[in-house]
Design a protein around this motif. Sequence first.
Motif, short mmCIF file in Angstrom:
data_model
loop_
_atom_site.label_atom_id
_atom_site.label_comp_id
_atom_site.label_asym_id
_atom_site.label_seq_id
_atom_site.Cartn_x
_atom_site.Cartn_y
_atom_site.Cartn_z
N GLY A 72 0.94 -0.98 0.21
CA GLY A 72 -0.59 0.31 -0.11
C GLY A 72 1.01 1.38 -0.01
N THR A 73 0.45 2.33 -1.50
CA THR A 73 1.31 3.41 -0.93
C THR A 73 0.24 4.51 -0.83
OG1 THR A 73 2.77 2.42 -2.36
CG2 THR A 73 2.97 4.51 -2.66
N THR A 74 1.00 5.72 -0.09
CA THR A 74 -0.04 6.98 -0.45
C THR A 74 0.67 8.14 -0.72
OG1 THR A 74 1.21 7.28 1.67
CG2 THR A 74 -0.38 5.73 2.17
N GLY A 75 0.12 9.15 -0.92
CA GLY A 75 0.64 10.28 -1.68
C GLY A 75 1.99 10.61 -1.03
N TYR A 76 2.81 10.49 -0.45
CA TYR A 76 4.11 11.24 -0.22
C TYR A 76 4.85 11.43 -1.29
CZ TYR A 76 2.93 11.25 5.28
OH TYR A 76 2.72 10.97 6.01
N ASP A 77 5.21 12.38 -1.07
CA ASP A 77 6.64 12.99 -2.25
C ASP A 77 7.70 12.46 -1.00
OD1 ASP A 77 8.71 13.69 -2.88
OD2 ASP A 77 7.76 15.31 -4.27
N TYR A 78 7.90 11.16 -1.94
CA TYR A 78 9.68 10.79 -1.04
C TYR A 78 10.57 11.71 -1.06
CZ TYR A 78 6.46 6.89 0.49
OH TYR A 78 4.87 6.35 1.06
N GLN A 79 11.14 11.99 -2.05
CA GLN A 79 12.05 13.12 -2.01
C GLN A 79 12.31 14.12 -0.24
OE1 GLN A 79 14.54 11.45 -4.02
NE2 GLN A 79 13.39 10.61 -4.33
N THR A 80 10.57 14.39 -0.23
CA THR A 80 10.52 15.64 0.23
C THR A 80 10.09 15.64 1.19
OG1 THR A 80 8.73 16.55 -0.56
CG2 THR A 80 10.71 17.18 -1.69
N MET A 81 9.29 14.43 1.54
CA MET A 81 8.02 13.62 2.51
C MET A 81 7.24 14.67 2.83
SD MET A 81 9.15 11.08 3.38
CE MET A 81 7.83 10.62 4.45
N VAL A 82 6.62 15.22 1.89
CA VAL A 82 5.36 16.12 1.79
C VAL A 82 4.12 15.83 1.14
CG1 VAL A 82 5.08 17.87 0.83
CG2 VAL A 82 7.00 18.61 1.90
N HIS B 244 -1.43 10.75 -7.71
CA HIS B 244 -0.63 10.77 -8.36
C HIS B 244 0.95 10.22 -8.10
CE1 HIS B 244 1.49 12.38 -12.32
NE2 HIS B 244 2.74 12.81 -11.14
N ASN B 245 1.39 10.61 -6.62
CA ASN B 245 2.43 11.19 -6.26
C ASN B 245 2.50 8.77 -6.09
OD1 ASN B 245 3.27 12.91 -6.62
ND2 ASN B 245 3.24 14.09 -3.91
N ALA B 246 1.52 8.42 -5.31
CA ALA B 246 1.32 7.15 -5.28
C ALA B 246 1.93 6.21 -6.14
CB ALA B 246 0.18 6.92 -4.55
N LEU B 247 0.77 6.25 -7.37
CA LEU B 247 1.16 5.93 -8.95
C LEU B 247 3.14 5.91 -9.31
CD1 LEU B 247 -1.85 6.50 -10.65
CD2 LEU B 247 -1.16 4.00 -9.20
N THR B 248 2.88 6.76 -9.32
CA THR B 248 4.63 7.32 -9.09
C THR B 248 5.55 6.63 -8.70
OG1 THR B 248 3.78 9.68 -10.03
CG2 THR B 248 6.65 9.19 -9.66
N THR B 249 5.44 6.30 -7.23
CA THR B 249 6.30 5.59 -6.73
C THR B 249 5.87 4.13 -6.94
OG1 THR B 249 5.62 7.35 -4.69
CG2 THR B 249 7.00 5.24 -3.90
N ILE B 250 4.87 3.76 -7.00
CA ILE B 250 4.42 2.41 -7.53
C ILE B 250 5.21 1.21 -8.51
CG2 ILE B 250 2.52 0.74 -8.43
CD1 ILE B 250 0.53 1.87 -6.17
N GLU B 251 4.96 3.17 -9.51
CA GLU B 251 5.53 2.37 -11.11
C GLU B 251 7.46 2.37 -10.97
OE1 GLU B 251 5.39 4.59 -15.77
OE2 GLU B 251 5.85 6.07 -14.00
N LYS B 252 8.08 3.16 -10.17
CA LYS B 252 9.10 3.00 -9.56
C LYS B 252 9.71 2.14 -9.81
CE LYS B 252 10.45 8.23 -9.02
NZ LYS B 252 10.50 8.90 -8.66
N ALA B 253 9.20 1.64 -8.42
CA ALA B 253 8.79 0.13 -7.41
C ALA B 253 8.88 -1.22 -8.51
CB ALA B 253 7.94 0.00 -6.22
N LEU B 254 7.64 -0.68 -9.53
CA LEU B 254 7.81 -1.84 -10.42
C LEU B 254 9.35 -2.10 -11.37
CD1 LEU B 254 4.09 -1.39 -11.56
CD2 LEU B 254 5.25 -3.73 -10.48
N GLU B 255 9.58 -0.73 -11.93
CA GLU B 255 11.11 -0.88 -12.57
C GLU B 255 12.10 -0.88 -12.31
OE1 GLU B 255 10.89 3.26 -13.98
OE2 GLU B 255 9.14 3.23 -15.16
#
Length: 127
Positions: free
Chosen positions: A32-42, A52-63
Motif C-alpha cells: 500500500g502506497t500513499t501520496g507522499y513525495d518521498y524525496q521531500t516527505m511532503v 499521482h504521487n502514489a502511482l509514480t512511487t508504484i511505477e518506480k518500484a515496479l521498474e
Amino acid sequence: MTRKLISSGSPFEEIAGYSRALVQGDWCFVSGTTGYDYQTMVMPDSVEEQTHNALTTIEKALEQAGFTLSDVVRMQYTVTDAAYADIAFPVLGRWFKTIRPAATMVVAGLIKPEMKIEIEATALRSE
C-alpha cells in the motif's frame, strides 16, 4: 524461486519492517502506497496529487523490480471518503486506460489524517 525486496527509501519501510515491493518468481507485490513525495516527505493536500504521487512511487518500484505498469493485473484502492473516488478515477484512468487491471476501491480510515488514498498493486511478469 527468487525473492527480491524493493525499497523506495521511505523511512516507514524500515520502521515498520516492510518492503515497498516484493518479487517472488514472476510476481511482484507492491505494498500500500500513499501520496507522499518521498524525496521531500511532503504530502500534498489534493486527492488528485496524492493519487499521482502514489502511482509514480508504484511505477518506480515496479521498474526496480523489472516490471512495468503493463504487467499490473490487480489494483486495490483505499480512499478515506467516498467523494474522493470521483476525483481519483480520472487520474487512475490516465495511468491504466489501456492496461485495465482488475481493481477494487474501498472506503476506510488510513493511519494519518493527511492521507486520503492508498494504493497497492500486484503484477505478473508478461511472457
